[in-house]
Design a protein around this motif. Sequence first.
Motif, PDB file in Angstrom:
ATOM      1  N   MET A  94     -16.438  12.282  -8.952  1.00  0.00           N
ATOM      2  CA  MET A  94     -15.246  12.047  -9.732  1.00  0.00           C
ATOM      3  C   MET A  94     -14.144  11.544  -8.806  1.00  0.00           C
ATOM      4  SD  MET A  94     -16.455  12.999 -12.590  1.00  0.00           S
ATOM      5  CE  MET A  94     -15.338  13.369 -13.858  1.00  0.00           C
ATOM      6  N   GLY A  95     -13.045  11.278  -9.371  1.00  0.00           N
ATOM      7  CA  GLY A  95     -11.911  10.837  -8.560  1.00  0.00           C
ATOM      8  C   GLY A  95     -12.082   9.396  -8.125  1.00  0.00           C
ATOM      9  N   GLY A  96     -11.908   9.173  -6.861  1.00  0.00           N
ATOM     10  CA  GLY A  96     -11.983   7.810  -6.351  1.00  0.00           C
ATOM     11  C   GLY A  96     -10.732   7.032  -6.735  1.00  0.00           C
ATOM     12  N   TRP A  97     -10.739   5.754  -6.426  1.00  0.00           N
ATOM     13  CA  TRP A  97      -9.563   4.925  -6.714  1.00  0.00           C
ATOM     14  C   TRP A  97      -9.563   4.373  -8.130  1.00  0.00           C
ATOM     15  CZ3 TRP A  97      -5.472   5.270  -3.915  1.00  0.00           C
ATOM     16  CH2 TRP A  97      -5.588   5.683  -2.593  1.00  0.00           C
ATOM     17  N   SER A  98     -10.596   4.643  -8.884  1.00  0.00           N
ATOM     18  CA  SER A  98     -10.637   4.137 -10.250  1.00  0.00           C
ATOM     19  C   SER A  98      -9.923   5.066 -11.230  1.00  0.00           C
ATOM     20  CB  SER A  98     -12.087   3.930 -10.692  1.00  0.00           C
ATOM     21  OG  SER A  98     -12.779   5.165 -10.650  1.00  0.00           O
ATOM     22  N   SER A  99      -9.479   6.188 -10.758  1.00  0.00           N
ATOM     23  CA  SER A  99      -8.795   7.148 -11.616  1.00  0.00           C
ATOM     24  C   SER A  99      -7.403   6.630 -11.985  1.00  0.00           C
ATOM     25  CB  SER A  99      -8.678   8.484 -10.882  1.00  0.00           C
ATOM     26  OG  SER A  99      -7.851   9.362 -11.600  1.00  0.00           O
ATOM     27  N   PRO A 100      -7.027   6.697 -13.252  1.00  0.00           N
ATOM     28  CA  PRO A 100      -5.698   6.218 -13.668  1.00  0.00           C
ATOM     29  C   PRO A 100      -4.547   6.951 -12.972  1.00  0.00           C
ATOM     30  CG  PRO A 100      -7.093   6.591 -15.586  1.00  0.00           C
ATOM     31  CD  PRO A 100      -7.835   7.106 -14.398  1.00  0.00           C
ATOM     32  N   SER A 101      -4.752   8.206 -12.665  1.00  0.00           N
ATOM     33  CA  SER A 101      -3.669   8.944 -12.004  1.00  0.00           C
ATOM     34  C   SER A 101      -3.417   8.405 -10.596  1.00  0.00           C
ATOM     35  CB  SER A 101      -3.983  10.443 -11.963  1.00  0.00           C
ATOM     36  OG  SER A 101      -5.159  10.683 -11.222  1.00  0.00           O
ATOM     37  N   HIS A 102      -4.466   7.971  -9.915  1.00  0.00           N
ATOM     38  CA  HIS A 102      -4.280   7.388  -8.585  1.00  0.00           C
ATOM     39  C   HIS A 102      -3.498   6.075  -8.668  1.00  0.00           C
ATOM     40  CE1 HIS A 102      -7.911   9.845  -7.202  1.00  0.00           C
ATOM     41  NE2 HIS A 102      -6.849  10.333  -6.578  1.00  0.00           N
ATOM     42  N   TRP A 103      -3.831   5.252  -9.645  1.00  0.00           N
ATOM     43  CA  TRP A 103      -3.117   3.982  -9.808  1.00  0.00           C
ATOM     44  C   TRP A 103      -1.657   4.218 -10.174  1.00  0.00           C
ATOM     45  CZ3 TRP A 103      -4.740  -0.133  -7.634  1.00  0.00           C
ATOM     46  CH2 TRP A 103      -6.102  -0.344  -7.454  1.00  0.00           C
ATOM     47  N   LEU A 104      -1.399   5.245 -10.952  1.00  0.00           N
ATOM     48  CA  LEU A 104      -0.025   5.574 -11.322  1.00  0.00           C
ATOM     49  C   LEU A 104       0.776   5.991 -10.090  1.00  0.00           C
ATOM     50  CD1 LEU A 104       1.955   5.842 -13.655  1.00  0.00           C
ATOM     51  CD2 LEU A 104       1.191   8.196 -13.944  1.00  0.00           C
ATOM     52  N   ILE A 105       0.167   6.764  -9.228  1.00  0.00           N
ATOM     53  CA  ILE A 105       0.836   7.185  -7.992  1.00  0.00           C
ATOM     54  C   ILE A 105       1.103   5.978  -7.096  1.00  0.00           C
ATOM     55  CG2 ILE A 105       0.537   8.502  -5.857  1.00  0.00           C
ATOM     56  CD1 ILE A 105      -1.002  10.583  -7.570  1.00  0.00           C
ATOM     57  N   ILE A 106       0.139   5.086  -6.980  1.00  0.00           N
ATOM     58  CA  ILE A 106       0.320   3.882  -6.163  1.00  0.00           C
ATOM     59  C   ILE A 106       1.441   3.024  -6.733  1.00  0.00           C
ATOM     60  CG2 ILE A 106      -0.763   1.709  -5.467  1.00  0.00           C
ATOM     61  CD1 ILE A 106      -3.386   3.300  -5.203  1.00  0.00           C
ATOM     62  N   LEU A 107       1.465   2.858  -8.042  1.00  0.00           N
ATOM     63  CA  LEU A 107       2.521   2.084  -8.687  1.00  0.00           C
ATOM     64  C   LEU A 107       3.891   2.703  -8.426  1.00  0.00           C
ATOM     65  CD1 LEU A 107       3.296  -0.264 -10.551  1.00  0.00           C
ATOM     66  CD2 LEU A 107       2.958   1.291 -12.478  1.00  0.00           C
ATOM     67  N   LEU A 108       3.976   4.007  -8.507  1.00  0.00           N
ATOM     68  CA  LEU A 108       5.233   4.707  -8.249  1.00  0.00           C
ATOM     69  C   LEU A 108       5.693   4.486  -6.805  1.00  0.00           C
ATOM     70  CD1 LEU A 108       7.394   6.672  -9.302  1.00  0.00           C
ATOM     71  CD2 LEU A 108       5.947   8.537  -8.498  1.00  0.00           C
ATOM     72  N   ILE A 109       4.769   4.547  -5.875  1.00  0.00           N
ATOM     73  CA  ILE A 109       5.112   4.324  -4.465  1.00  0.00           C
ATOM     74  C   ILE A 109       5.602   2.890  -4.253  1.00  0.00           C
ATOM     75  CG2 ILE A 109       4.147   4.156  -2.132  1.00  0.00           C
ATOM     76  CD1 ILE A 109       2.324   6.547  -2.904  1.00  0.00           C
ATOM     77  N   VAL A 110       4.937   1.928  -4.875  1.00  0.00           N
ATOM     78  CA  VAL A 110       5.350   0.528  -4.746  1.00  0.00           C
ATOM     79  C   VAL A 110       6.751   0.331  -5.310  1.00  0.00           C
ATOM     80  CG1 VAL A 110       4.859  -1.820  -5.553  1.00  0.00           C
ATOM     81  CG2 VAL A 110       3.015  -0.397  -4.680  1.00  0.00           C
ATOM     82  N   VAL A 111       7.022   0.925  -6.451  1.00  0.00           N
ATOM     83  CA  VAL A 111       8.352   0.807  -7.059  1.00  0.00           C
ATOM     84  C   VAL A 111       9.402   1.442  -6.155  1.00  0.00           C
ATOM     85  CG1 VAL A 111       9.797   1.561  -8.998  1.00  0.00           C
ATOM     86  CG2 VAL A 111       7.528   0.620  -9.427  1.00  0.00           C
ATOM     87  N   LEU A 112       9.080   2.561  -5.567  1.00  0.00           N
ATOM     88  CA  LEU A 112      10.035   3.214  -4.668  1.00  0.00           C
ATOM     89  C   LEU A 112      10.277   2.386  -3.405  1.00  0.00           C
ATOM     90  CD1 LEU A 112       8.948   6.958  -4.922  1.00  0.00           C
ATOM     91  CD2 LEU A 112      11.037   5.922  -5.824  1.00  0.00           C
ATOM     92  N   LEU A 113       9.232   1.763  -2.889  1.00  0.00           N
ATOM     93  CA  LEU A 113       9.379   0.976  -1.666  1.00  0.00           C
ATOM     94  C   LEU A 113      10.154  -0.326  -1.898  1.00  0.00           C
ATOM     95  CD1 LEU A 113       5.872   1.326   0.017  1.00  0.00           C
ATOM     96  CD2 LEU A 113       8.034   2.276   0.810  1.00  0.00           C
ATOM     97  N   PHE A 114       9.819  -1.033  -2.945  1.00  0.00           N
ATOM     98  CA  PHE A 114      10.392  -2.360  -3.152  1.00  0.00           C
ATOM     99  C   PHE A 114      11.506  -2.394  -4.185  1.00  0.00           C
ATOM    100  CE2 PHE A 114       6.049  -3.217  -1.647  1.00  0.00           C
ATOM    101  CZ  PHE A 114       6.358  -3.953  -0.526  1.00  0.00           C
ATOM    102  N   GLY A 115      11.561  -1.435  -5.048  1.00  0.00           N
ATOM    103  CA  GLY A 115      12.547  -1.450  -6.118  1.00  0.00           C
ATOM    104  C   GLY A 115      12.016  -2.226  -7.313  1.00  0.00           C
ATOM    105  N   ALA A 116      12.429  -1.817  -8.481  1.00  0.00           N
ATOM    106  CA  ALA A 116      11.918  -2.428  -9.713  1.00  0.00           C
ATOM    107  C   ALA A 116      12.334  -3.893  -9.826  1.00  0.00           C
ATOM    108  CB  ALA A 116      12.405  -1.646 -10.924  1.00  0.00           C
ATOM    109  N   LYS A 117      13.463  -4.257  -9.257  1.00  0.00           N
ATOM    110  CA  LYS A 117      13.956  -5.629  -9.360  1.00  0.00           C
ATOM    111  C   LYS A 117      13.170  -6.581  -8.453  1.00  0.00           C
ATOM    112  CE  LYS A 117      18.322  -8.049  -9.615  1.00  0.00           C
ATOM    113  NZ  LYS A 117      19.764  -7.953  -9.459  1.00  0.00           N
ATOM    114  N   LYS A 118      12.696  -6.093  -7.350  1.00  0.00           N
ATOM    115  CA  LYS A 118      12.021  -6.943  -6.366  1.00  0.00           C
ATOM    116  C   LYS A 118      10.564  -7.242  -6.741  1.00  0.00           C
ATOM    117  CE  LYS A 118      12.310  -8.839  -2.259  1.00  0.00           C
ATOM    118  NZ  LYS A 118      13.166  -9.952  -1.983  1.00  0.00           N
ATOM    119  N   ILE A 119       9.930  -6.382  -7.496  1.00  0.00           N
ATOM    120  CA  ILE A 119       8.510  -6.546  -7.826  1.00  0.00           C
ATOM    121  C   ILE A 119       8.233  -7.846  -8.585  1.00  0.00           C
ATOM    122  CG2 ILE A 119       6.567  -5.556  -9.107  1.00  0.00           C
ATOM    123  CD1 ILE A 119       7.606  -2.812  -8.250  1.00  0.00           C
TER     124      ILE A 119
END
Length: 79
Positions: free
Chosen positions: A1-26
């Motif tokens: 189970m788990g792995g990178w195909s889990s939706p919760s992992h992608w949600l965490i990655i998306l949150l980190i990207v938004v925090l790093l770059f900001g919603a306007k920069k994406i």
Amino acid sequence: MGGWSSPSHWLIILLIVVLLFGAKKIPELAKGLGKGIKTFKDEMNNDDEVAKNTQKIEENKNTTNNTNADASIDETKKA
């Protein structure tokens, strides 16, 4: 189970990207990436066209050279 195909992992990655770059920069980053990919594809297609044109030119040169050689041989035989 788990792995990178889990939706919760992608949600965490998306949150980190938004925090790093900001919603306007994406969207700007995505737009730049899209333009880069489009330019790359256009250049690849352009290279294919250049290669085809070069091949046609070479074929025409060979045909012209063969015709000129045949004409020279005919003139030599007449003389």
